[in-house]
Design an enzyme around this catalytic site. Structure first.
Site, PDB file in Angstrom:
ATOM      1  N   ASN A  95      -0.928   5.757   4.768  1.00 19.65           N
ATOM      2  CA  ASN A  95      -1.418   4.886   5.843  1.00 19.65           C
ATOM      3  C   ASN A  95      -0.951   5.466   7.173  1.00 19.65           C
ATOM      4  OD1 ASN A  95      -0.783   3.021   3.373  1.00 19.65           O
ATOM      5  ND2 ASN A  95      -2.191   1.870   4.652  1.00 19.65           N
TER       6      ASN A  95
ATOM      7  N   ASP B  26       0.845  -1.201   0.000  1.00 23.62           N
ATOM      8  CA  ASP B  26       0.000   0.000   0.000  1.00 23.62           C
ATOM      9  C   ASP B  26       0.881   1.253   0.000  1.00 23.62           C
ATOM     10  OD1 ASP B  26      -2.451   1.182  -0.141  1.00 23.62           O
ATOM     11  OD2 ASP B  26      -3.029   0.862   1.941  1.00 23.62           O
TER      12      ASP B  26
ATOM     13  N   CYS C 222      -4.053   5.205  -2.272  1.00 24.40           N
ATOM     14  CA  CYS C 222      -4.594   4.407  -3.360  1.00 24.40           C
ATOM     15  C   CYS C 222      -4.616   5.238  -4.633  1.00 24.40           C
ATOM     16  CB  CYS C 222      -6.005   3.938  -3.010  1.00 24.40           C
ATOM     17  SG  CYS C 222      -6.743   3.005  -4.351  1.00 24.40           S
TER      18      CYS C 222
ATOM     19  N   HIS D 155      -7.644  -1.069   9.017  1.00 22.32           N
ATOM     20  CA  HIS D 155      -6.716  -0.468   8.050  1.00 22.32           C
ATOM     21  C   HIS D 155      -7.077   1.012   7.906  1.00 22.32           C
ATOM     22  CE1 HIS D 155      -4.360  -0.676   4.176  1.00 22.32           C
ATOM     23  NE2 HIS D 155      -5.137   0.355   3.888  1.00 22.32           N
TER      24      HIS D 155
HETATM   25  N1  COA Z   1      -2.732  -9.649 -12.965  1.00 25.39           N
HETATM   26  C1  COA Z   1      -2.220  -9.269 -14.154  1.00 25.39           C
HETATM   27  N2  COA Z   1      -2.970  -8.921 -15.208  1.00 25.39           N
HETATM   28  C2  COA Z   1      -4.306  -8.983 -15.058  1.00 25.39           C
HETATM   29  C3  COA Z   1      -4.899  -9.369 -13.850  1.00 25.39           C
HETATM   30  C4  COA Z   1      -4.062  -9.706 -12.779  1.00 25.39           C
HETATM   31  N3  COA Z   1      -4.544 -10.061 -11.602  1.00 25.39           N
HETATM   32  N4  COA Z   1      -6.222  -9.333 -13.999  1.00 25.39           N
HETATM   33  C5  COA Z   1      -6.476  -8.929 -15.255  1.00 25.39           C
HETATM   34  N5  COA Z   1      -5.315  -8.716 -15.897  1.00 25.39           N
HETATM   35  C6  COA Z   1      -5.132  -8.268 -17.275  1.00 25.39           C
HETATM   36  C7  COA Z   1      -5.868  -9.164 -18.246  1.00 25.39           C
HETATM   37  O1  COA Z   1      -5.063 -10.257 -18.614  1.00 25.39           O
HETATM   38  C8  COA Z   1      -6.129  -8.217 -19.396  1.00 25.39           C
HETATM   39  O2  COA Z   1      -4.939  -8.018 -20.106  1.00 25.39           O
HETATM   40  P1  COA Z   1      -4.923  -7.646 -21.666  1.00 25.39           P
HETATM   41  O3  COA Z   1      -5.575  -6.304 -21.772  1.00 25.39           O
HETATM   42  O4  COA Z   1      -3.481  -7.644 -22.004  1.00 25.39           O
HETATM   43  O5  COA Z   1      -5.723  -8.739 -22.311  1.00 25.39           O
HETATM   44  C9  COA Z   1      -6.422  -6.891 -18.679  1.00 25.39           C
HETATM   45  O6  COA Z   1      -5.755  -6.993 -17.404  1.00 25.39           O
HETATM   46  C10 COA Z   1      -7.911  -6.636 -18.461  1.00 25.39           C
HETATM   47  O7  COA Z   1      -8.487  -7.769 -17.825  1.00 25.39           O
HETATM   48  P2  COA Z   1      -9.962  -7.777 -17.222  1.00 25.39           P
HETATM   49  O8  COA Z   1     -10.201  -9.115 -16.611  1.00 25.39           O
HETATM   50  O9  COA Z   1     -10.922  -7.300 -18.283  1.00 25.39           O
HETATM   51  O10 COA Z   1      -9.860  -6.777 -16.050  1.00 25.39           O
HETATM   52  P3  COA Z   1     -10.437  -5.315 -15.868  1.00 25.39           P
HETATM   53  O11 COA Z   1      -9.959  -4.422 -16.960  1.00 25.39           O
HETATM   54  O12 COA Z   1     -11.895  -5.405 -15.598  1.00 25.39           O
HETATM   55  O13 COA Z   1      -9.687  -4.909 -14.532  1.00 25.39           O
HETATM   56  C11 COA Z   1      -8.670  -5.632 -12.501  1.00 25.39           C
HETATM   57  C12 COA Z   1      -9.923  -5.603 -13.330  1.00 25.39           C
HETATM   58  C13 COA Z   1      -9.079  -6.136 -11.121  1.00 25.39           C
HETATM   59  C14 COA Z   1      -7.681  -6.559 -13.149  1.00 25.39           C
HETATM   60  C15 COA Z   1      -8.037  -4.226 -12.431  1.00 25.39           C
HETATM   61  O14 COA Z   1      -9.017  -3.263 -12.205  1.00 25.39           O
HETATM   62  C16 COA Z   1      -6.976  -4.134 -11.384  1.00 25.39           C
HETATM   63  O15 COA Z   1      -5.949  -4.808 -11.463  1.00 25.39           O
HETATM   64  N6  COA Z   1      -7.167  -3.291 -10.393  1.00 25.39           N
HETATM   65  C17 COA Z   1      -6.204  -3.165  -9.309  1.00 25.39           C
HETATM   66  C18 COA Z   1      -6.563  -2.028  -8.440  1.00 25.39           C
HETATM   67  C19 COA Z   1      -5.659  -1.971  -7.242  1.00 25.39           C
HETATM   68  O16 COA Z   1      -4.708  -2.733  -7.080  1.00 25.39           O
HETATM   69  N7  COA Z   1      -5.925  -1.002  -6.369  1.00 25.39           N
HETATM   70  C20 COA Z   1      -5.156  -0.780  -5.197  1.00 25.39           C
HETATM   71  C21 COA Z   1      -5.284  -1.837  -4.170  1.00 25.39           C
HETATM   72  S1  COA Z   1      -6.922  -2.091  -3.573  1.00 25.39           S
HETATM   73 ZN    ZN Z   2      -4.917   1.401   2.114  1.00 25.93          ZN
END
Ligand code: COA
Ligand code: ZN
Length: 304
Positions: A247, A14, A238, A205
């Site tokens: 944090n 984080d 975030c 948290h």
């Molecule tokens: N690790 C790596 N790549 C990932 C992944 C993961 N866990 N999940 C999805 N992807 C990739 C897919 O392979 C796809 O890749 P491409 O465009 O090359 O084909 C792309 O991301 C989109 O995948 P999709 O399943 O459609 O996901 P999305 O666009 O709806 O996004 C998340 C969903 C969850 C993957 C994305 O919003 C995310 O990673 N968010 C993280 C937010 C975060 O960490 N916030 C802070 C902490 S809470």
């Molecule tokens: Zn946090």
């Protein structure tokens, strides 16, 4: 007997995910090693999310591959979907922390999910974690307020907690992602979650965005919670929460708790040194009070 409060160090995840600095894998591993040296036994060491969403965590597989496994530390990997859970298992995470979301707009922006979709995703992912024999925890993000939608309904938080319990989540954190909670809201949320998910262990948290974080930690400890997330130096935030700052700082929490007669198992001077080291690699000051003021009583005075 002295009451023990366990601190989960979240700085390497984080803390670093939103910092302007780009640390190398070696620097991240040095950060982790310094935290271990200060007594940290459980920490979020990376996240397995889309590298497009959070570029700073793209090297988490390399960080996990470089961890010193001779240490007793439990390294937690954050995951938000099935792909993330599989990648975290491959990286030999000691624990997987899933992220649920308590509000619609933040949920869409952060992880492309509504609150219920995040709970459905947890229900899909939990069996994978259980089959791998890895402890499963979860965080309900924006549990105290959403930067876009405003107030969050405690009913939603309670409902997500109940679904977490059904999915076999052992420990659940209530996350004040944007630092809007106050000590009384903390109490209400804890009371509600205990009713809806009585078998789940609670963790809190907090972010210090509005200066409430230490008061919130105190309220949670008073309510009987004994696991608290914190980040060394108070770094963090975030990327999907506008104006979210760090944090609550590990060294500030340790100072407060140890002065209050609790035991944390952490070495305050080593934490302060690590916060100062962080300033040199991040190339900006950190926000914790203890890294500026030092502990009390002052060691030199004790000697003379
Ligand atoms: N690790 C790596 N790549 C990932 C992944 C993961 N866990 N999940 C999805 N992807 C990739 C897919 O392979 C796809 O890749 P491409 O465009 O090359 O084909 C792309 O991301 C989109 O995948 P999709 O399943 O459609 O996901 P999305 O666009 O709806 O996004 C998340 C969903 C969850 C993957 C994305 O919003 C995310 O990673 N968010 C993280 C937010 C975060 O960490 N916030 C802070 C902490 S809470
Ligand atoms: Zn946090």
């Amino acid at each position: 007997m002295t009451r023990r409060i366990d601190i989960v160090e979240v700085g390497p995840r984080d803390g670093l995910q939103n910092d302007p600095a780009n640390l190398t894998v070696e620097q991240k591993l040095e950060f982790i090693a310094r935290l271990e040296e200060a007594g940290v036994k459980r920490m979020e060491s990376g996240s397995f999310v889309s590298p497009k969403a959070v570029p700073k965590m793209a090297d988490s597989p390399a960080v996990f591959a470089g961890l010193d496994r001779s240490k007793p530390t439990r390294h937690i990997a954050l995951a938000l979907n099935e792909k993330g859970v599989r990648r975290a298992i491959d990286a030999k995470a000691d624990e997987i922390n899933f992220v649920l979301v308590a509000s619609e707009t933040f949920g869409r922006k952060n992880q492309g999910m509504s609150p219920q979709e995040s709970a459905d995703m947890l229900a899909r992912c939990a069996p994978l974690v259980h089959e791998a024999g890895i402890p499963l925890s979860a965080t309900i993000s924006v549990a105290f307020g959403d930067p876009y939608d405003g107030e969050v309904d405690l009913g939603v938080v309670g409902n997500l907690a109940a679904q977490s319990q059904r999915a076999g989540v052992a420990e659940l954190a209530l996350g004040d992602t944007i630092g809007v909670a106050d000590p009384w809201a903390v109490r209400r949320a804890i009371d509600r979650v205990r009713i809806e998910a009585p078998d789940v262990y609670l963790r809190m948290h907090f972010h210090d965005t509005r200066g409430q974080a230490l008061a919130n930690v105190a309220a949670a400890v008073d309510a009987g919670v004994d696991v608290i997330d914190a980040s060394c130096g108070g770094i963090g935030g975030c990327p999907f929460a506008p104006a979210a700052t760090g944090n609550v700082a590990t060294e500030d929490v340790v100072y407060m708790l140890e002065r209050g007669g609790f035991e944390t198992g952490l070495d305050l001077s080593k934490l302060i040194n690590t916060a100062k080291w962080l300033e040199t690699v991040l190339k900006h000051p950190v926000s914790s009070a203890l890294s500026k003021a030092g502990g009390f009583p002052v060691k030199e005075r004790l000697i003379t």
